[in-house]
Design a protein around this motif. Structure first.
Motif, PDB file in Angstrom:
ATOM      1  N   THR A 143       0.831  -1.208   0.000  1.00  0.00           N
ATOM      2  CA  THR A 143       0.000   0.000   0.000  1.00  0.00           C
ATOM      3  C   THR A 143       0.861   1.252   0.000  1.00  0.00           C
ATOM      4  OG1 THR A 143      -1.637  -1.213   1.303  1.00  0.00           O
ATOM      5  CG2 THR A 143      -1.940   1.156   1.095  1.00  0.00           C
ATOM      6  N   MET A 144       1.968   1.219   0.728  1.00  0.00           N
ATOM      7  CA  MET A 144       2.861   2.371   0.751  1.00  0.00           C
ATOM      8  C   MET A 144       3.359   2.692  -0.655  1.00  0.00           C
ATOM      9  SD  MET A 144       6.329   3.230   0.594  1.00  0.00           S
ATOM     10  CE  MET A 144       7.239   1.776   1.117  1.00  0.00           C
ATOM     11  N   VAL A 145       3.786   1.678  -1.389  1.00  0.00           N
ATOM     12  CA  VAL A 145       4.273   1.878  -2.760  1.00  0.00           C
ATOM     13  C   VAL A 145       3.158   2.410  -3.651  1.00  0.00           C
ATOM     14  CG1 VAL A 145       5.172   0.717  -4.812  1.00  0.00           C
ATOM     15  CG2 VAL A 145       6.096   0.149  -2.557  1.00  0.00           C
ATOM     16  N   PHE A 146       1.980   1.818  -3.525  1.00  0.00           N
ATOM     17  CA  PHE A 146       0.845   2.221  -4.358  1.00  0.00           C
ATOM     18  C   PHE A 146       0.439   3.667  -4.090  1.00  0.00           C
ATOM     19  CE2 PHE A 146      -3.943   1.951  -4.984  1.00  0.00           C
ATOM     20  CZ  PHE A 146      -3.883   2.095  -6.364  1.00  0.00           C
ATOM     21  N   VAL A 147       0.246   4.017  -2.824  1.00  0.00           N
ATOM     22  CA  VAL A 147      -0.216   5.360  -2.484  1.00  0.00           C
ATOM     23  C   VAL A 147       0.877   6.394  -2.743  1.00  0.00           C
ATOM     24  CG1 VAL A 147      -1.074   6.846  -0.621  1.00  0.00           C
ATOM     25  CG2 VAL A 147      -1.906   4.499  -0.829  1.00  0.00           C
ATOM     26  N   LEU A 148       2.136   6.041  -2.504  1.00  0.00           N
ATOM     27  CA  LEU A 148       3.238   6.964  -2.798  1.00  0.00           C
ATOM     28  C   LEU A 148       3.255   7.318  -4.284  1.00  0.00           C
ATOM     29  CD1 LEU A 148       5.709   8.473  -1.674  1.00  0.00           C
ATOM     30  CD2 LEU A 148       7.066   6.404  -2.119  1.00  0.00           C
ATOM     31  N   THR A 149       3.004   6.333  -5.121  1.00  0.00           N
ATOM     32  CA  THR A 149       2.936   6.583  -6.561  1.00  0.00           C
ATOM     33  C   THR A 149       1.797   7.535  -6.896  1.00  0.00           C
ATOM     34  OG1 THR A 149       3.824   4.381  -7.033  1.00  0.00           O
ATOM     35  CG2 THR A 149       2.668   5.495  -8.825  1.00  0.00           C
ATOM     36  N   ILE A 150       0.647   7.320  -6.269  1.00  0.00           N
ATOM     37  CA  ILE A 150      -0.508   8.187  -6.517  1.00  0.00           C
ATOM     38  C   ILE A 150      -0.209   9.620  -6.083  1.00  0.00           C
ATOM     39  CG2 ILE A 150      -2.897   8.672  -5.820  1.00  0.00           C
ATOM     40  CD1 ILE A 150      -3.269   5.622  -5.595  1.00  0.00           C
ATOM     41  N   PRO A 180      -0.153 -14.126  -4.411  1.00  0.00           N
ATOM     42  CA  PRO A 180       0.151 -15.404  -3.771  1.00  0.00           C
ATOM     43  C   PRO A 180       0.268 -15.316  -2.249  1.00  0.00           C
ATOM     44  CG  PRO A 180       1.660 -14.939  -5.588  1.00  0.00           C
ATOM     45  CD  PRO A 180       0.939 -13.683  -5.281  1.00  0.00           C
ATOM     46  N   LEU A 181       0.516 -14.120  -1.734  1.00  0.00           N
ATOM     47  CA  LEU A 181       0.748 -13.953  -0.303  1.00  0.00           C
ATOM     48  C   LEU A 181      -0.551 -13.714   0.464  1.00  0.00           C
ATOM     49  CD1 LEU A 181       3.935 -11.720  -0.603  1.00  0.00           C
ATOM     50  CD2 LEU A 181       3.843 -14.141   0.010  1.00  0.00           C
ATOM     51  N   THR A 182      -1.267 -12.668   0.106  1.00  0.00           N
ATOM     52  CA  THR A 182      -2.487 -12.298   0.838  1.00  0.00           C
ATOM     53  C   THR A 182      -3.715 -12.191  -0.067  1.00  0.00           C
ATOM     54  OG1 THR A 182      -2.110  -9.923   0.526  1.00  0.00           O
ATOM     55  CG2 THR A 182      -1.131 -10.952   2.487  1.00  0.00           C
ATOM     56  N   GLY A 183      -3.520 -12.347  -1.366  1.00  0.00           N
ATOM     57  CA  GLY A 183      -4.591 -12.052  -2.312  1.00  0.00           C
ATOM     58  C   GLY A 183      -4.559 -10.595  -2.730  1.00  0.00           C
ATOM     59  N   THR A 184      -3.696  -9.825  -2.110  1.00  0.00           N
ATOM     60  CA  THR A 184      -3.522  -8.383  -2.310  1.00  0.00           C
ATOM     61  C   THR A 184      -4.787  -7.598  -2.008  1.00  0.00           C
ATOM     62  OG1 THR A 184      -1.960  -8.813  -4.120  1.00  0.00           O
ATOM     63  CG2 THR A 184      -2.642  -6.550  -3.788  1.00  0.00           C
ATOM     64  N   SER A 185      -4.728  -6.859  -0.915  1.00  0.00           N
ATOM     65  CA  SER A 185      -5.808  -5.937  -0.597  1.00  0.00           C
ATOM     66  C   SER A 185      -5.422  -4.537  -1.064  1.00  0.00           C
ATOM     67  CB  SER A 185      -6.088  -5.928   0.907  1.00  0.00           C
ATOM     68  OG  SER A 185      -6.984  -4.878   1.219  1.00  0.00           O
ATOM     69  N   VAL A 186      -4.554  -3.886  -0.306  1.00  0.00           N
ATOM     70  CA  VAL A 186      -4.181  -2.468  -0.449  1.00  0.00           C
ATOM     71  C   VAL A 186      -5.427  -1.580  -0.529  1.00  0.00           C
ATOM     72  CG1 VAL A 186      -1.994  -3.054  -1.563  1.00  0.00           C
ATOM     73  CG2 VAL A 186      -3.900  -2.376  -3.018  1.00  0.00           C
ATOM     74  N   PRO A 217      -3.434  -1.476   5.226  1.00  0.00           N
ATOM     75  CA  PRO A 217      -3.442  -0.487   4.146  1.00  0.00           C
ATOM     76  C   PRO A 217      -3.505   0.961   4.636  1.00  0.00           C
ATOM     77  CG  PRO A 217      -4.849  -2.318   3.561  1.00  0.00           C
ATOM     78  CD  PRO A 217      -4.476  -2.511   5.010  1.00  0.00           C
ATOM     79  N   LEU A 218      -4.227   1.208   5.726  1.00  0.00           N
ATOM     80  CA  LEU A 218      -4.289   2.574   6.256  1.00  0.00           C
ATOM     81  C   LEU A 218      -2.926   3.001   6.806  1.00  0.00           C
ATOM     82  CD1 LEU A 218      -7.772   2.572   8.046  1.00  0.00           C
ATOM     83  CD2 LEU A 218      -7.168   3.568   5.824  1.00  0.00           C
ATOM     84  N   VAL A 219      -2.233   2.069   7.466  1.00  0.00           N
ATOM     85  CA  VAL A 219      -0.881   2.369   7.947  1.00  0.00           C
ATOM     86  C   VAL A 219       0.041   2.632   6.766  1.00  0.00           C
ATOM     87  CG1 VAL A 219       1.145   1.428   9.135  1.00  0.00           C
ATOM     88  CG2 VAL A 219      -1.146   1.063  10.081  1.00  0.00           C
ATOM     89  N   GLY A 220      -0.048   1.791   5.734  1.00  0.00           N
ATOM     90  CA  GLY A 220       0.780   1.979   4.548  1.00  0.00           C
ATOM     91  C   GLY A 220       0.525   3.312   3.866  1.00  0.00           C
ATOM     92  N   ALA A 221      -0.745   3.716   3.822  1.00  0.00           N
ATOM     93  CA  ALA A 221      -1.102   4.997   3.205  1.00  0.00           C
ATOM     94  C   ALA A 221      -0.541   6.167   4.002  1.00  0.00           C
ATOM     95  CB  ALA A 221      -2.616   5.111   3.091  1.00  0.00           C
TER      96      ALA A 221
END
Length: 239
Positions: A143-150, A180-186, A217-221
């Motif tokens: 989530t950190m990578v995703f939100v940082l990109t946004i 494969p790990l969590t199903g990916t939420s983010v 995901p909230l922590v990652g954001a």
């Protein structure tokens, strides 16, 4: 509530519906055919489509973690934070309900009990058996990578024209490793909707575990917003 707010929140509900229905639906209905890469692109392309459909209305967050990251970066108000969150969760729940109806009306799929709804999970609910701690760590990082990109691609008007494509590809990118790990939420809404509906179907495992896919995901954001804020300060000092 004014008309502009209604339009924004309605757009967020619609966008989150599309993301959840097509992303989770691809995993549940055709995951064995598409594979992880195909599912990843289903989620990513949902973002691309919605970015051009509703981006000018609401900004196309369609993810409570993205909205939270933008709030921490002081780009939206507290009112819109909660308005967007409510709309996003509603959109995801409705999408999961509709997806359940579709799957349960396909005789050869075996129903939701056989296909699932693209839920996230850890331990026995993960294809790799990742632990709860591992799931939290992975979801925070993805989530950190995703939100940082946004935050980066939407910070400058020069990159705004192709932001939807960048964001969609980044979502696909984090899904490739995360599936494969969590199903990916983010995305807390995308996780909660299917988990809630699966509980209605008598399988409460995903709902019992869903707190991880809301919290992490909230922590990652928040972490992404802090990092982006530090980078902005650095560039200002360099300039």
């Amino acid at each position: 509530m004014d008309s502009n707010s209604i339009k924004k929140y309605g757009a967020e509900a619609l966008g989150t519906f599309v993301l959840t229905f097509f992303g989770c639906g691809s995993a549940a209905v055709a995951g064995s055919v598409l594979g992880n890469l195909g599912i990843a692109f289903a989620f990513g392309l949902s973002i691309v489509a919605m970015a051009f459909a509703i981006g000018n209305v609401s900004g196309c967050h369609i993810n409570p973690a993205v909205t939270f990251g933008l709030f921490v970066d002081k780009r939206i108000s507290l009112k819109d934070l909660f308005g967007y969150w409510i709309a996003q969760f509603i959109g995801a729940i409705v999408a999961a309900l509709v997806l359940m109806l579709v799957i349960n009306n396909c005789a050869d799929l075996g129903g939701v009990a056989a296909t699932g709804l693209g839920c996230n999970g850890y331990g026995e609910a993960s294809s790799t058996g990742i632990s709860m701690f591992g799931a939290v760590l992975v979801e925070v990082i993805l989530t950190m990578v995703f939100v940082l990109t946004i935050l980066g691609v939407t910070a400058d008007g020069k990159t705004g024209h192709f932001a939807g494509l960048v964001i969609g590809l980044t979502l696909a990118f984090v899904h490739i490793m995360g599936i494969p790990l969590t199903g990916t939420s983010v995305n807390p809404a995308r996780s909660f909707g299917p988990a809630l509906v699966m509980a209605f179907e008598g399988n409460a495992v995903a709902l019992d575990q869903v707190w991880v896919f809301i919290f992490a995901p909230l922590v990652g954001a928040a972490l992404a917003a802090v990092i982006f804020g530090a980078l902005k300060s650095f560039y200002k000092q360099e300039a």
